[in-house]
Design an enzyme around this catalytic site. Structure first.
Site, PDB file in Angstrom:
ATOM      1  N   ALA A 155       0.858  -1.195   0.000  1.00  0.00           N
ATOM      2  CA  ALA A 155       0.000   0.000   0.000  1.00  0.00           C
ATOM      3  C   ALA A 155       0.886   1.235   0.000  1.00  0.00           C
ATOM      4  O   ALA A 155       0.756   2.129   0.835  1.00  0.00           O
ATOM      5  CB  ALA A 155      -0.960  -0.014   1.188  1.00  0.00           C
ATOM      6  N   HIS A 205       3.014   4.660  -0.589  1.00  0.00           N
ATOM      7  CA  HIS A 205       2.703   6.077  -0.764  1.00  0.00           C
ATOM      8  C   HIS A 205       4.006   6.856  -0.893  1.00  0.00           C
ATOM      9  O   HIS A 205       5.104   6.262  -0.924  1.00  0.00           O
ATOM     10  CB  HIS A 205       1.846   6.591   0.396  1.00  0.00           C
ATOM     11  CG  HIS A 205       2.412   6.292   1.754  1.00  0.00           C
ATOM     12  ND1 HIS A 205       3.555   6.893   2.237  1.00  0.00           N
ATOM     13  CD2 HIS A 205       1.985   5.448   2.732  1.00  0.00           C
ATOM     14  CE1 HIS A 205       3.818   6.451   3.449  1.00  0.00           C
ATOM     15  NE2 HIS A 205       2.880   5.562   3.775  1.00  0.00           N
ATOM     16  N   GLY A 251       5.714   8.563   1.104  1.00  0.00           N
ATOM     17  CA  GLY A 251       6.685   8.336   2.167  1.00  0.00           C
ATOM     18  C   GLY A 251       7.576   7.135   1.875  1.00  0.00           C
ATOM     19  O   GLY A 251       8.810   7.200   2.047  1.00  0.00           O
ATOM     20  N   HIS A 252       6.971   6.043   1.421  1.00  0.00           N
ATOM     21  CA  HIS A 252       7.766   4.876   1.036  1.00  0.00           C
ATOM     22  C   HIS A 252       8.701   5.217  -0.125  1.00  0.00           C
ATOM     23  O   HIS A 252       9.859   4.793  -0.145  1.00  0.00           O
ATOM     24  CB  HIS A 252       6.853   3.731   0.585  1.00  0.00           C
ATOM     25  CG  HIS A 252       5.982   3.169   1.665  1.00  0.00           C
ATOM     26  ND1 HIS A 252       4.614   3.287   1.631  1.00  0.00           N
ATOM     27  CD2 HIS A 252       6.280   2.482   2.796  1.00  0.00           C
ATOM     28  CE1 HIS A 252       4.100   2.681   2.692  1.00  0.00           C
ATOM     29  NE2 HIS A 252       5.086   2.190   3.414  1.00  0.00           N
ATOM     30  N   GLN A 302       2.493  -8.822  13.872  1.00  0.00           N
ATOM     31  CA  GLN A 302       2.535  -7.516  14.539  1.00  0.00           C
ATOM     32  C   GLN A 302       1.158  -6.903  14.725  1.00  0.00           C
ATOM     33  O   GLN A 302       1.039  -5.802  15.266  1.00  0.00           O
ATOM     34  CB  GLN A 302       3.436  -6.555  13.772  1.00  0.00           C
ATOM     35  CG  GLN A 302       2.917  -6.086  12.418  1.00  0.00           C
ATOM     36  CD  GLN A 302       3.961  -5.289  11.668  1.00  0.00           C
ATOM     37  OE1 GLN A 302       4.999  -5.834  11.245  1.00  0.00           O
ATOM     38  NE2 GLN A 302       3.723  -4.003  11.501  1.00  0.00           N
ATOM     39  N   LYS A 341       8.488   8.597  11.034  1.00  0.00           N
ATOM     40  CA  LYS A 341       7.117   8.662  11.548  1.00  0.00           C
ATOM     41  C   LYS A 341       6.923   7.584  12.605  1.00  0.00           C
ATOM     42  O   LYS A 341       6.296   7.816  13.638  1.00  0.00           O
ATOM     43  CB  LYS A 341       6.094   8.460  10.421  1.00  0.00           C
ATOM     44  CG  LYS A 341       4.644   8.455  10.923  1.00  0.00           C
ATOM     45  CD  LYS A 341       3.668   8.140   9.813  1.00  0.00           C
ATOM     46  CE  LYS A 341       3.681   6.681   9.460  1.00  0.00           C
ATOM     47  NZ  LYS A 341       2.776   5.868  10.304  1.00  0.00           N
ATOM     48  N   VAL A 343       7.477  12.092   5.935  1.00  0.00           N
ATOM     49  CA  VAL A 343       6.897  12.765   4.771  1.00  0.00           C
ATOM     50  C   VAL A 343       5.437  13.055   5.080  1.00  0.00           C
ATOM     51  O   VAL A 343       4.697  12.177   5.535  1.00  0.00           O
ATOM     52  CB  VAL A 343       7.024  11.898   3.507  1.00  0.00           C
ATOM     53  CG1 VAL A 343       6.401  12.605   2.306  1.00  0.00           C
ATOM     54  CG2 VAL A 343       8.494  11.574   3.232  1.00  0.00           C
ATOM     55  N   SER A 384       0.609   7.736   5.573  1.00  0.00           N
ATOM     56  CA  SER A 384       0.468   6.395   6.106  1.00  0.00           C
ATOM     57  C   SER A 384      -0.474   5.606   5.215  1.00  0.00           C
ATOM     58  O   SER A 384      -1.440   6.158   4.671  1.00  0.00           O
ATOM     59  CB  SER A 384      -0.096   6.436   7.533  1.00  0.00           C
ATOM     60  OG  SER A 384      -0.446   5.136   7.983  1.00  0.00           O
ATOM     61  N   ARG A 389      -2.589   3.632   6.230  1.00  0.00           N
ATOM     62  CA  ARG A 389      -3.886   3.609   6.918  1.00  0.00           C
ATOM     63  C   ARG A 389      -4.743   4.824   6.573  1.00  0.00           C
ATOM     64  O   ARG A 389      -5.959   4.797   6.785  1.00  0.00           O
ATOM     65  CB  ARG A 389      -3.677   3.535   8.431  1.00  0.00           C
ATOM     66  CG  ARG A 389      -2.967   2.276   8.883  1.00  0.00           C
ATOM     67  CD  ARG A 389      -2.722   2.291  10.391  1.00  0.00           C
ATOM     68  NE  ARG A 389      -1.861   1.184  10.793  1.00  0.00           N
ATOM     69  CZ  ARG A 389      -2.278  -0.026  11.090  1.00  0.00           C
ATOM     70  NH1 ARG A 389      -3.581  -0.299  11.015  1.00  0.00           N
ATOM     71  NH2 ARG A 389      -1.442  -0.977  11.452  1.00  0.00           N
TER      72      ARG A 389
END
Length: 257
Positions: free
Chosen positions: A36, A38, A40-41, A65, A153, A180, A189, A191
């Site tokens: 998923a 975004h 940031g990744h 997790q 983050k 980011v 995120s 999420r």
């Protein structure tokens, strides 16, 4: 191994990757993800590409997790879109293992940390960091990379992984990268995609309050007044950390103080 012309080489079988890893040359940068993807990744990927000869990204939704099975089931899975994004960034390899291979031991063996992992998110999500540290240890061993990149983050996670790598004398350098954010300040995120339109608008107040409140008590009160369910707001390690919920979606963030 799957390979499509113009895309990264995708390894679904760990044995195939180990064989290729033995044959390849040059420095390797690693970005572990649960998919998923975004911006940031992608910033982590760009940093990895800039600092290494080749880059590998893992996509694995790690079941150990998740303290809430419902959260695991609803976690977004967008592999084909993720692969297209990684193709656009020039990623060399994608590790896409199966849970049955990652946990062939049925999770008999795990990594447990007894201090920082019991605070902040660890105090609210029993077993979460055992799952995180265990899967990261596995992935670091599998990738065999020179450097691995983690977003700040998840600063608690980044710190735990960095300290774990030092404690076990791992060869991989753990590199932290700045958070980011969206234009309104919300930390990116996976999420966030689960927020309704109204929740997404409200979510922008979270980083603002976390940053501007004069203390943790004031931050908690302001967040509750805005309609957030507050897991915690705490200060440690020179940062203010917060975790809140909007409906079924849990958001975390931290700022330097």
């Amino acid at each position: 191994m799957r390979q499509v012309p113009g895309t990264p080489r995708v390894f679904e079988n760990l044995k195939d990757w180990f064989q290729h890893r033995h044959e390849r040359r040059g420095s390797l940068g690693f970005v572990p993800t649960m998919g998923a993807l975004h911006e940031g990744h992608l910033e982590l990927v760009r940093r990895a590409r800039a600092e290494n000869a080749e880059t590998i990204v893992s996509i694995f939704v790690n079941p150990t997790q998740f303290d809430d099975p419902n959260d695991l089931n609803k976690y977004p899975r967008t592999f084909e879109r993720d692969l297209e994004l990684l193709r656009g960034e020039g990623v060399d390899y994608v590790l896409y293992p199966k849970a049955s291979e990652m946990y062939a031991d049925q999770y008999r063996f795990k990594i447990t940390e007894n201090q920082l992992s019991r605070e902040l998110c660890g105090a609210h999500r029993p077993g979460h960091f055992d799952g995180v540290l265990t899967v990261v240890m596995k992935l670091l061993q599998i990738a065999g990379a020179d450097r691995a990149y983690f977003g700040e983050k998840d600063f608690q996670q980044y710190t735990l992984v960095k300290d774990m790598a030092a404690a076990f004398f791992l060869r991989t350098q753990i590199v932290g990268c700045p958070t980011v954010r969206e234009e309104d300040g919300l930390a990116m995120s996976s999420r966030n995609t689960r927020l309704s339109e109204g929740q997404r608008q409200k979510a922008a107040a979270f980083p603002r309050i976390l940053s501007e409140a004069r203390g943790v008590d004031e931050a908690r009160a302001q967040l509750r007044a805005e309609g957030f369910e507050v897991d915690y707001v705490e200060q440690m390690m020179g940062r203010r950390f917060g975790a809140v919920r909007l409906g079924e979606v849990r958001l975390i963030d931290n700022i330097e103080i």
